[in-house]
Design a protein around this motif. Structure first.
Motif, PDB file in Angstrom:
ATOM      1  N   GLN A   1      -7.402  -3.414  -3.301  1.00  0.00           N
ATOM      2  CA  GLN A   1      -7.990  -2.986  -4.627  1.00  0.00           C
ATOM      3  C   GLN A   1      -7.138  -1.842  -5.086  1.00  0.00           C
ATOM      4  O   GLN A   1      -6.677  -1.783  -5.987  1.00  0.00           O
ATOM      5  CB  GLN A   1      -9.583  -2.382  -3.981  1.00  0.00           C
ATOM      6  N   GLN A   2      -6.433  -1.094  -4.153  1.00  0.00           N
ATOM      7  CA  GLN A   2      -5.808   0.022  -4.339  1.00  0.00           C
ATOM      8  C   GLN A   2      -4.368  -0.661  -5.148  1.00  0.00           C
ATOM      9  O   GLN A   2      -3.794   0.212  -5.980  1.00  0.00           O
ATOM     10  CB  GLN A   2      -5.231   0.787  -3.268  1.00  0.00           C
ATOM     11  N   GLN A   3      -3.809  -1.825  -4.535  1.00  0.00           N
ATOM     12  CA  GLN A   3      -2.573  -2.289  -4.945  1.00  0.00           C
ATOM     13  C   GLN A   3      -2.582  -3.098  -6.289  1.00  0.00           C
ATOM     14  O   GLN A   3      -1.898  -3.702  -6.867  1.00  0.00           O
ATOM     15  CB  GLN A   3      -1.725  -3.041  -4.112  1.00  0.00           C
ATOM     16  N   GLN A   4      -3.888  -3.284  -6.836  1.00  0.00           N
ATOM     17  CA  GLN A   4      -4.588  -4.034  -8.007  1.00  0.00           C
ATOM     18  C   GLN A   4      -4.056  -5.520  -7.945  1.00  0.00           C
ATOM     19  O   GLN A   4      -3.313  -5.943  -9.083  1.00  0.00           O
ATOM     20  CB  GLN A   4      -4.132  -3.104  -9.079  1.00  0.00           C
ATOM     21  N   LYS A   5      -4.188  -6.177  -6.938  1.00  0.00           N
ATOM     22  CA  LYS A   5      -3.450  -7.520  -6.660  1.00  0.00           C
ATOM     23  C   LYS A   5      -4.449  -8.474  -7.476  1.00  0.00           C
ATOM     24  O   LYS A   5      -5.796  -8.084  -7.752  1.00  0.00           O
ATOM     25  CB  LYS A   5      -3.659  -7.752  -5.178  1.00  0.00           C
ATOM     26  N   ARG A   6      -3.810  -9.545  -7.941  1.00  0.00           N
ATOM     27  CA  ARG A   6      -4.551 -10.599  -8.779  1.00  0.00           C
ATOM     28  C   ARG A   6      -5.053 -11.683  -7.777  1.00  0.00           C
ATOM     29  O   ARG A   6      -4.281 -12.686  -7.411  1.00  0.00           O
ATOM     30  CB  ARG A   6      -3.458 -11.128  -9.650  1.00  0.00           C
ATOM     31  N   VAL A   7      -6.267 -11.403  -7.269  1.00  0.00           N
ATOM     32  CA  VAL A   7      -6.962 -12.396  -6.153  1.00  0.00           C
ATOM     33  C   VAL A   7      -8.129 -13.026  -6.683  1.00  0.00           C
ATOM     34  O   VAL A   7      -8.668 -12.877  -7.518  1.00  0.00           O
ATOM     35  CB  VAL A   7      -7.100 -11.346  -4.751  1.00  0.00           C
ATOM     36  N   HIS A   8      -8.409 -14.031  -6.025  1.00  0.00           N
ATOM     37  CA  HIS A   8      -9.370 -14.813  -6.395  1.00  0.00           C
ATOM     38  C   HIS A   8     -10.912 -14.285  -6.393  1.00  0.00           C
ATOM     39  O   HIS A   8     -11.086 -13.278  -5.583  1.00  0.00           O
ATOM     40  CB  HIS A   8      -9.287 -16.112  -5.246  1.00  0.00           C
ATOM     41  N   HIS A   9     -11.629 -14.797  -7.126  1.00  0.00           N
ATOM     42  CA  HIS A   9     -13.067 -13.709  -7.291  1.00  0.00           C
ATOM     43  C   HIS A   9     -12.957 -12.939  -8.206  1.00  0.00           C
ATOM     44  O   HIS A   9     -14.039 -12.275  -8.678  1.00  0.00           O
ATOM     45  CB  HIS A   9     -13.618 -13.759  -6.194  1.00  0.00           C
ATOM     46  N   SER A  10     -11.746 -12.329  -8.660  1.00  0.00           N
ATOM     47  CA  SER A  10     -11.525 -11.204  -9.441  1.00  0.00           C
ATOM     48  C   SER A  10     -11.188 -11.820 -10.911  1.00  0.00           C
ATOM     49  O   SER A  10     -11.067 -13.004 -11.130  1.00  0.00           O
ATOM     50  CB  SER A  10     -10.426 -10.325  -8.983  1.00  0.00           C
ATOM     51  N   LEU A  11     -11.238 -10.902 -11.710  1.00  0.00           N
ATOM     52  CA  LEU A  11     -10.804 -11.294 -13.054  1.00  0.00           C
ATOM     53  C   LEU A  11      -9.636 -11.206 -13.397  1.00  0.00           C
ATOM     54  O   LEU A  11      -9.083 -11.628 -14.516  1.00  0.00           O
ATOM     55  CB  LEU A  11     -11.419 -10.227 -14.177  1.00  0.00           C
ATOM     56  N   GLY A  12      -8.749 -11.019 -12.501  1.00  0.00           N
ATOM     57  CA  GLY A  12      -7.356 -11.176 -12.388  1.00  0.00           C
ATOM     58  C   GLY A  12      -6.587  -9.870 -13.193  1.00  0.00           C
ATOM     59  O   GLY A  12      -5.363  -9.958 -13.484  1.00  0.00           O
ATOM     60  N   ASP A  13      -7.467  -8.698 -13.512  1.00  0.00           N
ATOM     61  CA  ASP A  13      -6.852  -7.699 -14.302  1.00  0.00           C
ATOM     62  C   ASP A  13      -6.581  -6.451 -13.335  1.00  0.00           C
ATOM     63  O   ASP A  13      -6.292  -5.187 -13.962  1.00  0.00           O
ATOM     64  CB  ASP A  13      -7.838  -7.278 -15.310  1.00  0.00           C
ATOM     65  N   GLY A  14      -6.607  -6.630 -11.976  1.00  0.00           N
ATOM     66  CA  GLY A  14      -6.441  -5.485 -10.973  1.00  0.00           C
ATOM     67  C   GLY A  14      -7.517  -4.562 -10.746  1.00  0.00           C
ATOM     68  O   GLY A  14      -7.408  -3.477 -10.282  1.00  0.00           O
ATOM     69  N   GLN A  15      -8.664  -4.673 -11.689  1.00  0.00           N
ATOM     70  CA  GLN A  15      -9.874  -3.656 -11.677  1.00  0.00           C
ATOM     71  C   GLN A  15     -10.818  -4.401 -10.878  1.00  0.00           C
ATOM     72  O   GLN A  15     -11.180  -5.698 -11.137  1.00  0.00           O
ATOM     73  CB  GLN A  15     -10.307  -3.459 -12.849  1.00  0.00           C
ATOM     74  N   PHE A  16     -11.324  -3.724  -9.948  1.00  0.00           N
ATOM     75  CA  PHE A  16     -12.201  -4.331  -8.824  1.00  0.00           C
ATOM     76  C   PHE A  16     -13.827  -3.783  -8.996  1.00  0.00           C
ATOM     77  O   PHE A  16     -14.630  -4.093  -8.272  1.00  0.00           O
ATOM     78  CB  PHE A  16     -11.708  -4.180  -7.540  1.00  0.00           C
ATOM     79  N   ASP A  17     -14.104  -3.142 -10.150  1.00  0.00           N
ATOM     80  CA  ASP A  17     -15.285  -2.469 -10.146  1.00  0.00           C
ATOM     81  C   ASP A  17     -16.275  -2.895 -11.293  1.00  0.00           C
ATOM     82  O   ASP A  17     -17.376  -2.487 -11.654  1.00  0.00           O
ATOM     83  CB  ASP A  17     -15.211  -0.744 -10.248  1.00  0.00           C
ATOM     84  N   HIS A  18     -15.657  -4.133 -11.966  1.00  0.00           N
ATOM     85  CA  HIS A  18     -16.434  -4.639 -13.222  1.00  0.00           C
ATOM     86  C   HIS A  18     -18.006  -4.857 -12.638  1.00  0.00           C
ATOM     87  O   HIS A  18     -18.891  -4.732 -13.274  1.00  0.00           O
ATOM     88  CB  HIS A  18     -15.597  -5.894 -13.510  1.00  0.00           C
ATOM     89  N   PHE A  19     -18.010  -5.559 -11.379  1.00  0.00           N
ATOM     90  CA  PHE A  19     -19.282  -6.324 -11.026  1.00  0.00           C
ATOM     91  C   PHE A  19     -20.125  -5.004 -10.574  1.00  0.00           C
ATOM     92  O   PHE A  19     -21.429  -5.259 -10.574  1.00  0.00           O
ATOM     93  CB  PHE A  19     -19.146  -7.236 -10.040  1.00  0.00           C
ATOM     94  N   GLN A  20     -19.591  -4.109  -9.898  1.00  0.00           N
ATOM     95  CA  GLN A  20     -20.476  -2.964  -9.390  1.00  0.00           C
ATOM     96  C   GLN A  20     -20.894  -2.213 -10.799  1.00  0.00           C
ATOM     97  O   GLN A  20     -22.277  -1.914 -10.669  1.00  0.00           O
ATOM     98  CB  GLN A  20     -19.767  -1.964  -8.707  1.00  0.00           C
ATOM     99  N   THR A  21     -20.245  -2.191 -11.841  1.00  0.00           N
ATOM    100  CA  THR A  21     -20.468  -1.658 -13.004  1.00  0.00           C
ATOM    101  C   THR A  21     -21.621  -2.335 -13.737  1.00  0.00           C
ATOM    102  O   THR A  21     -22.826  -1.658 -14.141  1.00  0.00           O
ATOM    103  CB  THR A  21     -19.307  -1.406 -13.945  1.00  0.00           C
ATOM    104  N   MET A  22     -21.790  -3.744 -13.686  1.00  0.00           N
ATOM    105  CA  MET A  22     -22.559  -4.502 -14.052  1.00  0.00           C
ATOM    106  C   MET A  22     -24.277  -4.057 -13.673  1.00  0.00           C
ATOM    107  O   MET A  22     -25.236  -4.134 -14.131  1.00  0.00           O
ATOM    108  CB  MET A  22     -22.535  -5.994 -13.933  1.00  0.00           C
ATOM    109  N   HIS A  23     -24.210  -3.883 -12.442  1.00  0.00           N
ATOM    110  CA  HIS A  23     -25.293  -3.603 -11.540  1.00  0.00           C
ATOM    111  C   HIS A  23     -25.795  -2.175 -11.994  1.00  0.00           C
ATOM    112  O   HIS A  23     -26.937  -2.261 -12.066  1.00  0.00           O
ATOM    113  CB  HIS A  23     -25.149  -3.692  -9.929  1.00  0.00           C
ATOM    114  N   GLN A  24     -24.829  -1.138 -12.064  1.00  0.00           N
ATOM    115  CA  GLN A  24     -25.281   0.061 -12.593  1.00  0.00           C
ATOM    116  C   GLN A  24     -25.883  -0.113 -13.986  1.00  0.00           C
ATOM    117  O   GLN A  24     -26.767   0.683 -14.093  1.00  0.00           O
ATOM    118  CB  GLN A  24     -24.022   0.832 -12.453  1.00  0.00           C
ATOM    119  N   GLU A  25     -25.383  -0.898 -14.810  1.00  0.00           N
ATOM    120  CA  GLU A  25     -26.065  -1.006 -16.144  1.00  0.00           C
ATOM    121  C   GLU A  25     -27.422  -1.521 -16.024  1.00  0.00           C
ATOM    122  O   GLU A  25     -28.051  -1.343 -16.833  1.00  0.00           O
ATOM    123  CB  GLU A  25     -25.043  -1.950 -17.038  1.00  0.00           C
ATOM    124  N   LEU A  26     -27.743  -2.299 -15.091  1.00  0.00           N
ATOM    125  CA  LEU A  26     -29.283  -2.706 -14.626  1.00  0.00           C
ATOM    126  C   LEU A  26     -30.110  -1.663 -14.230  1.00  0.00           C
ATOM    127  O   LEU A  26     -31.171  -1.816 -13.935  1.00  0.00           O
ATOM    128  CB  LEU A  26     -29.182  -4.194 -13.969  1.00  0.00           C
TER     129      LEU A  26
END
Length: 566
Positions: free
Chosen positions: A115-140
């Motif tokens: 996460q810190q190195q913003q790697k393009r890894v599987h199951h991510s959106l490939g943009d180096g940001q790893f908090d998208h899905f956590q934010t989705m839950h917060q929006e709910l």
């Protein structure tokens, strides 16, 4: 086997601490789907003798199962992997948020370095940001925490405290490199404090005085039972208070059985203008209405046609205390029990008289007509006789939900349904979760064939874990509730017609472990119900054939009210 409370490597870790917390909260089974970001955490579950890993067909079903489990035991947990897993579960998890069910989702995350190195890894959106899905839950509105090397125990404690005090779900992210993070075993001493009730906040004098006055002086009071009383385990206290005061009460679709319907003061399940004339008159004539933990949604109120006059209503919810149309208190949910307990201290000088019988007469078994096809009306009458004390009846959104609306449940029977979130497919996994949590209660599931198709993968789960629900499958060849709304003959309401007996065997059942019957006539239905009353528990599936457009009368009235402006 590794000693309970000690990880696979022999150290006491944050994974062990989290599992110790869950076990203290009475959890015995953990649901979910394995994925590479959560596998090391799952290893910790497998080493324990006091917890069982119960894998599911997909993450959505796991979320539904956890919901049903938590409704029985007050807490549940399921595990997903990052991204694809948590998004698969988010529909079911949002249902727990909407309906107020305390479920913990544990999400295995990529390593902190990734996460810190913003790697393009599987199951991510490939943009180096790893908090998208956590934010989705917060929006709910869902509380989220992520375990870090400096705040591991604190993160676990915060989410558990949220679950315990507010009865709302929570999300805990666990990076895969931190599952083995050592923590000091002394933190185990903190665990009981996480489950203690919050300090009671003094009830403001003026609102409490108004409540007392209402209890003392009301000549025609009416109490409306809401689902929040079940969430906070307050049903028994309110039931005792009602018995002492002699107050009449009603429940809603969401809260059937929270207070036993066999009490003499029970007047019925209120559903706005759909309710019978006597029940509507009871509401209209009330000089004080106590709304206790009720959620006044469109489904609960028949399109908002309820007749609670604000000037005569005292509303108590986990968020608000409103008296006679004025909001006097806005509060955190954890203070809701204090208000209900204070209300239950209000006593009349003498209880109100009741002319109703102490115990209602059990509905008579309907008389079947030879070769007469089963109808919704006959099914409802037969089901009313079939339900026994202490049963759990789970209903899917649609015809099944409206079938149980007018049933007067026997002592300590309850209904589990999801009227607000209303996600079809929920009921089958939720029934399995509830049954796994409380195997000593008989579970009846009423579900349509369209809804069953969405989550039938969990037949494998039921067979694997030797669960014995009675599944009443209403085979009306599609989505009947949608047909009533629009497009009676439209092809998009049709669903594939399955051979359900072969389906059971395909998922691993054997003739010794299941019952199956295809029912087309009234006589066949009554015969099966009679046979099941004293039969040895087995996974039972009754395929009950109904006509496509055969819907409960209350459902048709509801649809007319809900869509009368379209």
């Amino acid at each position: 086997m590794v000693k309970v409370g000690q990880g696979p490597m022999g150290l006491y870790t944050i994974s062990d601490y989290l599992l110790d917390v869950l076990h203290y909260g009475q959890i015995r089974e953990v649901f979910g789907v394995p994925g590479d970001y959560n596998l090391r955490f799952l290893d910790h579950i497998l080493t324990r003798s006091d917890l069982e890993w119960c894998g599911n067909g997909n993450e959505l079903n796991a979320a539904y199962l956890a919901n049903g489990y938590a409704r029985q035991l007050g807490l549940a947990a399921f595990v997903t992997t990052y991204g694809v897993g948590e998004l698969s579960a988010i529909n079911g998890f949002a249902g727990s948020q909407t309906e107020g069910v305390p479920v913990l989702e544990i999400v295995g995350l990529p390593t902190t370095a990734t996460q810190q190195q913003q790697k393009r890894v599987h199951h991510s959106l490939g943009d180096g940001q790893f908090d998208h899905f956590q934010t989705m839950h917060q929006e709910l509105g869902i509380m989220t925490e992520v375990v870090s090397s400096n705040h591991a125990v604190a993160a676990v404690n915060r989410v558990i405290r949220k679950l315990v005090t507010t009865k709302q779900p929570a999300y805990l992210g666990l990076p895969s490199d931190l599952t083995e993070l050592p923590v000091h075993p002394t933190f185990k001493q903190l665990i009981p404090t996480l489950f203690t009730a919050p300090n009671a906040t003094p009830v403001p004098t003026v609102p409490f005085q108004l409540m007392q006055q209402a209890v003392y002086q009301a000549e025609h009071p009416l109490v409306v039972i809401g689902q929040a009383l079940a969430q906070f385990h307050l049903g028994a206290a309110v039931q005792a208070w009602l018995a002492a005061q002699g107050f009449p009460f009603v429940d809603l679709i969401e809260s059937k059985g929270v207070v036993t319907e066999s009490m003499s003061q029970f007047k019925g399940t209120y559903h706005g203008k759909i309710a019978n004339a006597a029940l509507q008159a009871q509401v209209e004539q009330a000089d004080v209405v106590f709304l206790l933990g009720s959620s006044l949604s469109d489904v609960n109120t028949a399109g908002f046609t309820h007749q609670f006059d604000p000037e005569h209503t005292i509303t108590m919810t986990p968020g608000v205390i409103s008296i006679y149309g004025e909001t006097l208190v806005e509060q955190s949910p954890e203070h809701f029990p204090t208000w209900i307990q204070q209300l239950c201290q209000c006593q009349r000088a003498t209880p109100m008289p009741s002319s109703a019988p102490t115990v209602p007469v059990r509905p008579a078994e309907p008389v079947p007509q030879p070769q007469q096809p089963v109808t919704q009306a006959f099914y409802q009458a037969a089901l009313a006789h079939f339900v026994q004390p202490n049963d759990v009846v789970i209903t899917e959104q649609g015809t099944s939900q409206f079938t149980v609306e007018d049933l007067r449940l026997p002592t300590d029977a309850e209904v589990i349904t999801q009227p607000l979130w209303a996600s079809i497919g929920y009921a089958f996994p939720a029934a399995l979760g509830s049954l796994l949590a409380n195997p000593n209660r008989r579970h009846l599931l009423s579900i349509g064939d369209g809804s069953f198709l969405l989550t039938l993968q969990e037949l494998g789960f039921a067979i694997q874990h030797q669960l014995t629900p009675i599944i009443l499958l209403l085979d009306n060849q599609g989505y009947t509730i949608e047909r009533v709304i629009h497009g009676e003959q439209a092809r998009y309401h049709d669903v594939p017609q399955l051979n359900y007996q072969h389906l059971l065997m395909a998922f691993g059942a054997t003739p010794e472990t299941y019952r199956f019957a295809k029912i087309t006539t009234e006589t066949e239905l009554i015969t099966q119900f009679r046979n099941l009353q004293h039969a040895t528990p087995k996974l039972t599936l009754l395929q009950i054939r109904l006509q496509k457009l055969d819907a409960p009368k209350t459902l048709r009235k509801f649809i007319n009210l809900l869509y009368d402006d379209e």
